[in-house]
Design a protein around this motif. Structure first.
Motif, PDB file in Angstrom:
ATOM      1  N   LYS A 228      61.366  49.770  12.402  1.00 31.09           N
ATOM      2  CA  LYS A 228      62.769  49.781  12.857  1.00 31.09           C
ATOM      3  C   LYS A 228      63.650  50.389  11.779  1.00 31.09           C
ATOM      4  O   LYS A 228      63.524  50.078  10.596  1.00 31.09           O
TER       5      LYS A 228
ATOM      6  N   GLU B  17      61.832  50.263  22.275  1.00 28.02           N
ATOM      7  CA  GLU B  17      61.467  49.098  21.474  1.00 28.02           C
ATOM      8  C   GLU B  17      60.616  49.587  20.305  1.00 28.02           C
ATOM      9  O   GLU B  17      59.836  50.526  20.468  1.00 28.02           O
ATOM     10  N   PHE B  18      60.779  48.931  19.165  1.00 27.98           N
ATOM     11  CA  PHE B  18      60.018  49.308  17.972  1.00 27.98           C
ATOM     12  C   PHE B  18      59.465  48.050  17.307  1.00 27.98           C
ATOM     13  O   PHE B  18      60.104  47.001  17.307  1.00 27.98           O
TER      14      PHE B  18
ATOM     15  N   ASP C 147      58.798  45.768  14.179  1.00 25.24           N
ATOM     16  CA  ASP C 147      59.737  45.495  13.086  1.00 25.24           C
ATOM     17  C   ASP C 147      59.508  46.394  11.877  1.00 25.24           C
ATOM     18  O   ASP C 147      60.459  46.811  11.204  1.00 25.24           O
TER      19      ASP C 147
END
Length: 114
Positions: A63, A57-58, A60
């Protein structure tokens, strides 16, 4: 459990930098390894995380630019920073979650500047 973050330094905007987080234990024991950062005058924020199953998961803002990788043979997780921006300048910390307990490494400073 000890975590050792390294790899910080000065990088130009649009360049690349790889941060490492080396664990003193088998990283397959670590449910989630995360990278946080804290910029001057700001609160610490979560940047990215990777589970021991490899899911990621990153936040925003990173990303498409940052990636994560795990090397079980080296007990190390890497944060690859591509096309960094000046706003990515911060002290980066890694942490690991094992059996509901969180372990933190020391920070490594990343400065993005031309």
């Amino acid at each position: 459990v000890q975590l050792q973050a390294s790899g910080g330094g000065l990088v130009q905007p649009g360049g690349s930098l790889r941060l490492s987080c080396a664990a003193s234990t088998n990283i397959d024991r670590i449910s989630i390894m995360s990278w946080y950062r804290q910029a001057p005058g700001k609160e610490r924020e979560l940047v990215a995380l990777i589970s021991n199953l490899g899911s990621t998961e990153f936040v925003d803002s990173v990303k498409g630019r940052f990636t994560l990788a795990r090397d079980s043979a080296k007990n190390t997780v890497y944060l690859q920073m591509n096309s960094p921006k000046p706003e990515d300048t911060a002290v980066y910390f890694c942490n690991g979650l094992i059996n509901a307990r969180v372990y933190w490494g020391q920070g490594t400073l990343v400065t993005v500047s031309s």
